[in-house]
Scaffold this active site. Structure first.
Site, PDB file in Angstrom:
ATOM      1  N   ASP A   1       0.851  -1.192   0.000  1.00 21.48           N
ATOM      2  CA  ASP A   1       0.000   0.000   0.000  1.00 21.48           C
ATOM      3  C   ASP A   1       0.887   1.242   0.000  1.00 21.48           C
ATOM      4  O   ASP A   1       1.905   1.286   0.698  1.00 21.48           O
ATOM      5  CB  ASP A   1      -0.904  -0.020   1.232  1.00 21.48           C
ATOM      6  N   ILE A   2       0.512   2.257  -0.774  1.00 21.99           N
ATOM      7  CA  ILE A   2       1.326   3.477  -0.831  1.00 21.99           C
ATOM      8  C   ILE A   2       1.145   4.362   0.398  1.00 21.99           C
ATOM      9  O   ILE A   2       1.920   5.288   0.609  1.00 21.99           O
ATOM     10  CB  ILE A   2       1.056   4.295  -2.116  1.00 21.99           C
TER      11      ILE A   2
ATOM     12  N   ASN B   1     -12.966  -3.588   2.553  1.00 27.29           N
ATOM     13  CA  ASN B   1     -13.853  -2.440   2.699  1.00 27.29           C
ATOM     14  C   ASN B   1     -14.827  -2.462   1.519  1.00 27.29           C
ATOM     15  O   ASN B   1     -14.410  -2.652   0.378  1.00 27.29           O
ATOM     16  CB  ASN B   1     -13.066  -1.129   2.685  1.00 27.29           C
TER      17      ASN B   1
ATOM     18  N   GLN C   1     -13.819   2.444   1.333  1.00 27.60           N
ATOM     19  CA  GLN C   1     -13.331   1.988   0.032  1.00 27.60           C
ATOM     20  C   GLN C   1     -13.142   3.194  -0.875  1.00 27.60           C
ATOM     21  O   GLN C   1     -14.055   3.998  -1.055  1.00 27.60           O
ATOM     22  CB  GLN C   1     -14.308   0.992  -0.602  1.00 27.60           C
TER      23      GLN C   1
ATOM     24  N   HIS D   1     -10.619  -5.756  -3.324  1.00 28.05           N
ATOM     25  CA  HIS D   1      -9.270  -5.937  -2.810  1.00 28.05           C
ATOM     26  C   HIS D   1      -9.304  -6.209  -1.313  1.00 28.05           C
ATOM     27  O   HIS D   1     -10.204  -5.775  -0.610  1.00 28.05           O
ATOM     28  CB  HIS D   1      -8.374  -4.734  -3.107  1.00 28.05           C
TER      29      HIS D   1
ATOM     30  N   HIS E   1      -7.015  -5.902   2.227  1.00 24.97           N
ATOM     31  CA  HIS E   1      -5.879  -5.302   2.907  1.00 24.97           C
ATOM     32  C   HIS E   1      -5.330  -6.350   3.876  1.00 24.97           C
ATOM     33  O   HIS E   1      -6.094  -6.914   4.667  1.00 24.97           O
ATOM     34  CB  HIS E   1      -6.310  -4.091   3.742  1.00 24.97           C
TER      35      HIS E   1
END
Length: 119
Positions: free
Chosen positions: A35-36, A92, A99, A105, A107
């Protein structure tokens, strides 16, 4: 069309290689990348290569791919060595749940204490 790449989807662009990401795992059906904006020492997103807006839509259309996403979440946790201390897998669904990219996706979060209930 459901399942097809969407031109305006960030995660579809990561799958196609048009947008760079720090990929940690890739299978025939999934891509996992860091994750960025990490919320924990381990914060990896696991996405299906097919496009569905959320986990419920993915489960309804292609349940085997959702299983692949969850399996890969476990592999990510193992490779990041958080499987022994505990980790969280979060889907989410909807903007009210946080989201921001409407491509299913998971996490994978770990490497620090994760309180309950989440905030």
């Amino acid at each position: 069309m459901a399942g097809e790449p969407q031109a305006d989807c960030l995660f579809c662009k990561i799958v196609s290689g048009d947008v760079p990401a720090t990929v940690v795992r890739e299978t025939e059906t999934t891509v996992a990348f860091r994750d960025i904006n990490p919320q924990a020492p381990t914060h990896v997103l696991v996405i299906p290569k097919v496009h569905y807006p959320d986990a419920a839509a993915l489960a309804a259309a292609e349940p085997a791919v959702l299983v692949d996403v969850v399996r890969e979440a476990g592999e990510v946790a193992h490779e990041d060595k958080v499987d022994g201390t505990g980790y969280r897998v979060v889907f989410n669904t909807g903007s009210g749940a946080g989201q921001t990219v409407f491509h299913a996706h998971a996490h994978v979060l770990g490497g620090r204490g994760l309180q309950w209930p989440p905030g």
